[in-house]
Design an enzyme around this catalytic site. Structure first.
Site, PDB file in Angstrom:
ATOM      1  N   GLY A 269      41.226  57.297  42.729  1.00 26.08           N
ATOM      2  CA  GLY A 269      39.610  58.159  41.287  1.00 26.08           C
ATOM      3  C   GLY A 269      40.407  58.464  39.901  1.00 26.08           C
TER       4      GLY A 269
ATOM      5  N   GLY B 248      24.410  31.123  19.821  1.00 26.10           N
ATOM      6  CA  GLY B 248      25.773  31.599  19.675  1.00 26.10           C
ATOM      7  C   GLY B 248      27.224  29.904  20.081  1.00 26.10           C
ATOM      8  CB  SER B 249      27.960  28.569  22.975  1.00 30.61           C
ATOM      9  OG  SER B 249      27.715  29.006  23.855  1.00 30.61           O
TER      10      SER B 249
ATOM     11  CD  GLU C 264      36.716  33.605  17.071  1.00 28.33           C
ATOM     12  OE1 GLU C 264      37.485  32.308  17.092  1.00 28.33           O
ATOM     13  OE2 GLU C 264      37.149  34.298  15.703  1.00 28.33           O
TER      14      GLU C 264
ATOM     15  N   GLY D 181      30.522  40.591  13.384  1.00 29.05           N
ATOM     16  CA  GLY D 181      32.100  42.255  13.076  1.00 29.05           C
ATOM     17  C   GLY D 181      32.303  42.452  11.464  1.00 29.05           C
TER      18      GLY D 181
ATOM     19  CD  GLN E  71      48.458  50.643  45.418  1.00 32.68           C
ATOM     20  OE1 GLN E  71      47.792  49.902  46.333  1.00 32.68           O
ATOM     21  NE2 GLN E  71      48.671  51.634  43.924  1.00 32.68           N
ATOM     22  CD  GLN E  72      55.441  45.610  48.510  1.00 33.77           C
ATOM     23  OE1 GLN E  72      55.371  44.718  48.655  1.00 33.77           O
ATOM     24  NE2 GLN E  72      55.772  47.266  48.529  1.00 33.77           N
TER      25      GLN E  72
END
Ligand SMILES: CCCCCCCCCCCCCCCC(=O)SCCNC(=O)CCNC(=O)[C@H](O)C(C)(C)COP(=O)(O)OP(=O)(O)OC[C@H]1O[C@@H](n2cnc3c(N)ncnc32)[C@H](O)[C@@H]1OP(=O)(O)O
Ligand SMILES: Cc1cc2nc3c(=O)[nH]c(=O)nc-3n(C[C@H](O)[C@H](O)[C@H](O)COP(=O)(O)OP(=O)(O)OC[C@H]3O[C@@H](n4cnc5c(N)ncnc54)[C@H](O)[C@@H]3O)c2cc1C
Length: 703
Positions: A431, A167-168, A454, A201, A355-356
Site C-alpha cells: 500500500g 506520428g510513426s 522518439e 514538447g 520478494q527477492q
C-alpha cells in the site's frame, strides 16, 4: 564487508558522505563489498563531484523546495517548471568547454535533473539539446546564430515532427514548405487540422522557435520529401503567436505535466529560404534543389538521423528511473517486516524468496543496462563527431546504421524494463507504494512516454529486425563477413556453427557462469534470424505484397529477433566489462553475479523458443536455469542494500519518505504525512455532511 584502502577512503569521504546508521545498517554490514568502492568504480571522481554539485545546488535553492506527493494545479506546475528551467540556465552547470572535454557530463546532467523531476529535465533539454542538435546535425554555418540565441535563452526551441494524424509514419507528414522564387522564402502551410503539429514538447506555452518537419516543394511544384526548417512561432518579446501561426497546449497528460506539449497550425507562414536546415538537401536562391542523397529513402534516413541522439539518451534516462524505483523498493523491503517463523519474530520482506525474485533481477537489469547506456552514449558521441566533421566515409555511414539499429531496440528494451520494473517496485512496496508521496507513481508515469516518444517501441523494433534481415545474404555467402563498426553483429560470422550448438550445462553451478546465458543468446539470435527470414519468404509467397508479408512476420519472429539481439548486445558488453581483469577483485564477484542474473532472467523469457528450436531438450535445462535464478537472488539479497546505496541519489532528490538512507521507514513516513497541508483539519465542506443531510432516494434539484 570489505573496506577501502586508507587513501581511497580519504577521497571517498569527501565525495561520498557516510550513510546514517539505522534499520538498514544490518544489511549494510552483511554486504560483500564496500558501497563507496562500487560508487567510485561506476563513476569517476569528477563525475561524482559534478553530480554532488548539481544535487546540493538544487537542495539549497528555495525554488527547488518541494513537498513529497503534492499535486500542483497544471498552470502552477508549468510555471514552476519554467522558473526552475530558467534557474538551470543561470546555474550553467555545464559550459560548452566542459561538455567538449567530457561529453558524458551531458548525460549526467540530463539524469540528475530528471532524478529531481523529468518535466524540468525534458523541458530544458528539448530546448538546448533536441532543438539544438537537430539544427547542429542537419543545418550549417548559417544557422549558428540560432544556436547562440538558444544558449542564452533569447529564444526557446522545440522539435515539431509529429502531426495530429501521423506520428510513426514520418513519410506521410503533410505540412508543406513551398519555395517562392519571387521573394526567396518558404511558405509553410498545414493543409488541414489533421496535419497540425501535435504533441510537441515546449510548444504548448513557451517555445518561440520550432524545427518543423515539412514536405519541401520547389516552385515547379515538385515534392522533394521531408526536410526540416527553423520556424519562428512566437514573438520572444511577448510570447504571442506570429502571424499565420495558431499555437496552443494539448492539455493534461498521464505524466510529465510540468512540460507543455502543444500543437501548431501554419497558414501561409513565410520564412527566409536560409531557414531550411540544408544538410540533406539545399535550395539555391534561384530555387534549384540539390541533394547529396539521390535515393529518397536514404534522404529520409539522413533527415531523421538526428532522432538517434534522443533515442540513445532515452536509454540512459529510463535506466535512471529504474534505479530510482529499485532503490525505493529495496530500501523499503529491507526495513518492512511482515510475518516470521515464530509469532515473536517478524522478518524483513526482502528475506522472502518471492520478494527477492520480483526485485533483484531488476536491480541486476539496472546495473547491466546502465553500463550499456553509458558505453552506447560514447558510441553516439563518435557518430556526432563524424557528423560535425562532415565525415562521408563508409565507416561513418555504417556507424550511423548500426547506432540506428541498436537504438531502435535499445530504447524499447530499456524503457519497457523500467516500466515493468517501476510497476513491480510499486507493488513490492504494498500500500505504501501507492501513496503519491513515496514517488513510485510519478516515476512510473513519467517513465511511460519513453515507450512512445522518439518513436513507438513496437514500430522501432522493426528497424532493428530490418537491419538484421539485411545481413542474411552476407551470412549465407561465407566469403562476405558480417562486420560493423561497433562489432554487434560479428558473432553472426559463426552463424552456421552456432545453430548446431545445444545447451550443455547440467547443474545449477554450471549455469552460474554467465557464459552459459551468453552462448544461449547467440544461438537464440541466429535461430530467430533464420526463422524470421524463412517466415518472411513464406509470407511473401502467400501474401499479396511485401508490405503484408513484413507485417505478418512480426509477432513471434521479427519482434522477438530484435529484442533477443539487443539483449545479447547488452549482455555481451556487460560480460566483457565484469570479466575484465581491470575490474577490482573486491567488486568482481558481485558484479559477475549481477551479470549472470541479468542474463538468465532475460533468457528465461525466451524459454519456449529455446525448446521449440531444440537448443533445450528435456526438463533439466528449464529447471536449472530457474533454480540458478533463485540461487543468484538469494546470493545477492545481502548485497542488495549496498548495491542501491551505490546508485541512489541523496534523499532530497530521491524524495521518497519510505526510502531515505537512514532506513527509518515509519518515522519518515509518519512525519511526511503529518506535514501534509491541512492534514488534521476537518474539510471546508463539513456542513455538507453535518447539516445538509440527503433525503434518501430523492435527489435534490441542482437549480
Ligand atoms: C547529445 C544528445 C542529447 C540529446 C538529449 C536528449 C534529451 C531527451 C529528451 C527527450 C524528450 C522526448 C522528446 C520527444 C521528441 C519526439 O518524440 S520527436 C518525434 C519522434 N518521432 C519519431 O521518432 C517517428 C518514428 N518514425 C520514424 O522515425 C521513421 O519514420 C521510421 C519508423 C523509423 C521509418 O519509417 P519508414 O517510412 O518505414 O522508413 P524506412 O523505409 O524504414 O526508412 C528509410 C531508411 O531510413 C533509415 N533510417 C530511418 N531513420 C533513421 C535514423 N534515425 N538513422 C539512420 N537511418 C535511419 C532506415 O533504416 C531506412 O534505411 P534502408 O533500410 O533503406 O537502408
Ligand atoms: C509525452 C510525449 C512527448 C512527445 N514529444 C514530441 C515532440 O517533442 N515532438 C514531436 O514531434 N513528437 C512528440 N511526441 C510524439 C511521439 O513522437 C509520437 O507519439 C510517436 O512517434 C508515436 O506516434 P503516434 O503517437 O502517432 O502513434 P501511431 O504511429 O499512431 O501508433 C499507434 C499504435 O499503432 C501501432 N503501429 C503503428 N504503426 C505500426 C506498424 N507499422 N506495425 C505495427 N504497429 C504499428 C503502434 O505500435 C502504436 O501502438 C511526443 C509524444 C509523447 C507521448
Amino acid at each position: 564487508m570489505i573496506t577501502a584502502s586508507k587513501s581511497d577512503a580519504v577521497s571517498q569521504d569527501g565525495l561520498l558522505p557516510d550513510l546514517p546508521n539505522g534499520p538498514l545498517s544490518e544489511y549494510r554490514r552483511k554486504a560483500s563489498f564496500n558501497w563507496k568502492d562500487m560508487a567510485m568504480f561506476l563513476e569517476d571522481e569528477d563525475i561524482i563531484a559534478f553530480k554532488n554539485k548539481i544535487f546540493s545546488t538544487l537542495e539549497s535553492d528555495p525554488l527547488f523546495y518541494r513537498q513529497p506527493g503534492v499535486d500542483l494545479p497544471l498552470e502552477k506546475y508549468r510555471e514552476l517548471t519554467f522558473l526552475r528551467c530558467k534557474k538551470i540556465f543561470e546555474y550553467n552547470f555545464l559550459t560548452f568547454e566542459a561538455t567538449m572535454e567530457k561529453p558524458q557530463k551531458m548525460l549526467v546532467l540530463i539524469n540528475c535533473l530528471g532524478m529531481y523531476d523529468w518535466s524540468l529535465s525534458t523541458k530544458y533539454f528539448l530546448d538546448t539539446q533536441v532543438f539544438g542538435v537537430a539544427i547542429g546535425n542537419t543545418g550549417s554555418e548559417r544557422h549558428e546564430t540560432i544556436l547562440h540565441q538558444t544558449q542564452n535563452m533569447e529564444i526557446f526551441g522545440c522539435l515539431a515532427l509529429t502531426e495530429l494524424s501521423h506520428g510513426s509514419n514520418t513519410k506521410a507528414i503533410r505540412t508543406t514548405a513551398r519555395f517562392d522564387a519571387s521573394t526567396k522564402e518558404f511558405i509553410l502551410n498545414s493543409p488541414d487540422f489533421e496535419a497540425a503539429k501535435f504533441w510537441v514538447g515546449n510548444m504548448g506555452k513557451t517555445a518561440t522557435h520550432a524545427v518543423v518537419y515539412a514536405q519541401l516543394y520547389t516552385s515547379d511544384g515538385r515534392c522533394h520529401g521531408l526536410h526540416s526548417f527553423v520556424v519562428q512561432i512566437r514573438n520572444p518579446k511577448t510570447l504571442l503567436p506570429m502571424p499565420g501561426v495558431m499555437v496552443g497546449d494539448i492539455g493534461r497528460k498521464l505524466g510529465q505535466n510540468g512540460l507543455d506539449n502543444g500543437f501548431a497550425m501554419f497558414h501561409n507562414v513565410r520564412i527566409p529560404y536560409e531557414n531550411l536546415l540544408n544538410r540533406t538537401g539545399d535550395i539555391s536562391s534561384s530555387g534549384n534543389y540539390t541533394s547529396a542523397y539521390k535515393d529518397p529513402k536514404q534522404r529520409l534516413g539522413a533527415s531523421l538521423g538526428t532522432l538517434s541522439s534522443g533515442r540513445v539518451s532515452i536509454i540512459s534516462m529510463v535506466v535512471t528511473n529504474l534505479k530510482l524505483a529499485i532503490t525505493i523498493a529495496i530500501r523499503f523491503s529491507a526495513t518492512r517486516r511482515q510475518f516470521g517463523p515464530t509469532e515473536k519474530e517478524e522478518i524483513p520482506v526482502l528475506e522472502y524468496q518471492l520478494q527477492q525474485w520480483r526485485l533483484i533481477p531488476y536491480l541486476a537489469a539496472a546495473y547491466a543496462l546502465d553500463y550499456f547506456s553509458v558505453g552506447f552514449f560514447f558510441n553516439l558521441i563518435e557518430l556526432q563527431i563524424g557528423i560535425l566533421m562532415k565525415d562521408r566515409s563508409p565507416r561513418q555511414a555504417e556507424l550511423g546504421k548500426e547506432i540506428h539499429a541498436l537504438s531502435c531496440a535499445g530504447k524499447p528494451l530499456a524503457s519497457w524494463t523500467a516500466q515493468h520494473g517501476a510497476q513491480e517496485c510499486r507493488e513490492a512496496c504494498g500500500g505504501h507504494g501507492f501513496l503519491a508521496m513515496n514517488r513510485l507513481g510519478d516515476i512510473r508515469n513519467d517513465n511511460d512516454p519513453n515507450c512512445t516518444y522518439e518513436g513507438d517501441n513496437n514500430v522501432l523494433l522493426q528497424q532493428t529486425s530490418n537491419y538484421l534481415l539485411g545481413l542474411v545474404q552476407s551470412i549465407h555467402e561465407d566469403n562476405a563477413p558480417c562486420e560493423s563498426p561497433l562489432g554487434s553483429i560479428h558473432f553472426l560470422n559463426d552463424y552456421k556453427t552456432i545453430l548446431k550448438r545445444k545447451f550443455t550445462a547440467s547443474t545449477i553451478r554450471e549455469c552460474l557462469d554467465c557464459a552459459v546465458a551468453l552462448d544461449a543468446y547467440k544461438w537464440l539470435v541466429c535461430y530467430l534470424l533464420r526463422e524470421s527470414h524463412d517466415k518472411l519468404q513464406q509470407e511473401k509467397q502467400r501474401a499479396a505484397n511485401d508490405f503484408d508479408a513484413r507485417n505478418n512476420s512480426q509477432v513471434y519472429y521479427c519482434r522477438s529477433l530484435a529484442l533477443a539481439f539487443i539483449e545479447h548486445t547488452v549482455l555481451q558488453r556487460y560480460y566483457d566489462y565484469t570479466h575484465d581483469p581491470s575490474t577490482p577483485g573486491s567488486l568482481q564477484p558481485v558484479l559477475k553475479k549481477l551479470c549472470c542474473l541479468y542474463g538468465l532472467w532475460s533468457l528465461n523469457k525466451h524459454i519456449a523458443v529455446l525448446y521449440q528450436g531444440g537448443y533445450f531438450a528435456g526438463e533439466l535445462p528449464g529447471r536449472i536455469v530457474q533454480d540458478a535464478i533463485l540461487d543468484l537472488c538469494a546470493q545477492l539479497k545481502d548485497d542488495a542494500v549496498s548495491l542501491v546505496d551505490a546508485i541512489a541519489p541523496p534523499d532530497f532528490i530521491l524524495n521518497s519518505p519510505i526510502a531515505k538512507a537512514d532506513g527509518e521507514l515509519y518515522k519518515n513516513l509518519w512525519s511526511a504525512v503529518l506535514q501534509g497541508e491541512k492534514v488534521l483539519e476537518r474539510p471546508s465542506w463539513w456542513p455538507e455532511f453535518c447539516c445538509n443531510k440527503p433525503v434518501i432516494g430523492k435527489p435534490r434539484s441542482q437549480l
